[in-house]
Design a protein around this motif. Sequence first.
Motif, PDB file in Angstrom:
ATOM      1  N   ILE A  62      20.365 -26.781 -30.590  1.00  0.00           N
ATOM      2  CA  ILE A  62      20.230 -27.828 -29.567  1.00  0.00           C
ATOM      3  C   ILE A  62      20.631 -27.306 -28.197  1.00  0.00           C
ATOM      4  O   ILE A  62      19.946 -27.542 -27.202  1.00  0.00           O
ATOM      5  N   ILE A  63      21.753 -26.578 -28.137  1.00  0.00           N
ATOM      6  CA  ILE A  63      22.208 -26.072 -26.839  1.00  0.00           C
ATOM      7  C   ILE A  63      21.244 -25.033 -26.292  1.00  0.00           C
ATOM      8  O   ILE A  63      20.956 -25.022 -25.094  1.00  0.00           O
ATOM      9  N   VAL A  64      20.714 -24.169 -27.153  1.00  0.00           N
ATOM     10  CA  VAL A  64      19.752 -23.170 -26.679  1.00  0.00           C
ATOM     11  C   VAL A  64      18.485 -23.852 -26.169  1.00  0.00           C
ATOM     12  O   VAL A  64      17.947 -23.493 -25.129  1.00  0.00           O
ATOM     13  N   GLU A  65      18.014 -24.872 -26.883  1.00  0.00           N
ATOM     14  CA  GLU A  65      16.769 -25.539 -26.519  1.00  0.00           C
ATOM     15  C   GLU A  65      16.919 -26.445 -25.297  1.00  0.00           C
ATOM     16  O   GLU A  65      16.069 -26.455 -24.420  1.00  0.00           O
ATOM     17  N   HIS A  66      17.989 -27.219 -25.250  1.00  0.00           N
ATOM     18  CA  HIS A  66      18.151 -28.216 -24.177  1.00  0.00           C
ATOM     19  C   HIS A  66      19.337 -27.922 -23.265  1.00  0.00           C
ATOM     20  O   HIS A  66      19.757 -28.788 -22.498  1.00  0.00           O
ATOM     21  N   GLY A  67      19.898 -26.721 -23.357  1.00  0.00           N
ATOM     22  CA  GLY A  67      21.132 -26.399 -22.643  1.00  0.00           C
ATOM     23  C   GLY A  67      21.043 -26.452 -21.138  1.00  0.00           C
ATOM     24  O   GLY A  67      21.961 -26.926 -20.473  1.00  0.00           O
ATOM     25  N   ARG A  68      19.945 -25.990 -20.575  1.00  0.00           N
ATOM     26  CA  ARG A  68      19.817 -26.006 -19.105  1.00  0.00           C
ATOM     27  C   ARG A  68      19.740 -27.434 -18.588  1.00  0.00           C
ATOM     28  O   ARG A  68      20.354 -27.775 -17.589  1.00  0.00           O
TER      29      ARG A  68
END
Length: 108
Positions: A73-79
Motif C-alpha cells: 500500500i505504501i509503495v503504491e499510494h505512498g506519494r
Amino acid sequence: LIKRELGLHLFWSAKTVVILQQVWAVLIIAQILHALQLEIAVRAGVDPFDVSLRLMVEYIPRWRYDGTDVIAIIVEHGRRGGFIREYRRIRPKKQGIDPNLTYRYCLI
C-alpha cells in the motif's frame, strides 16, 4: 519518536529491569520499522530518508491489525499519502575519483 508515537513514554519505573526491558523493546521496534522503511524505499526506488518514519509509526500498527499488506500500500499510494516525499536534508554530492590523478604523497 517511537516511544512518543506509540505511547511508550508514559511507562516508567524505578526498577532497573523494567527500564532495560523498555530500552530493548524500543530498540527492537526501531529495527523493525527501519527494516520496513528500507524495504519500502527499495521497492519504490527512492532514498530511505524519503520514506516518512513518523507516518509509518502512526499508521502501520492500525493497518497490520486487519491484515493489510502495508508495504504494498505504501509503495503504491505512498506519494499521494505523504509516506514517500522528498526529504529536506542536505545530500552530499558524490565526488568521482580522477583516474589521471597522481598521488604526491605515499606511505612508506
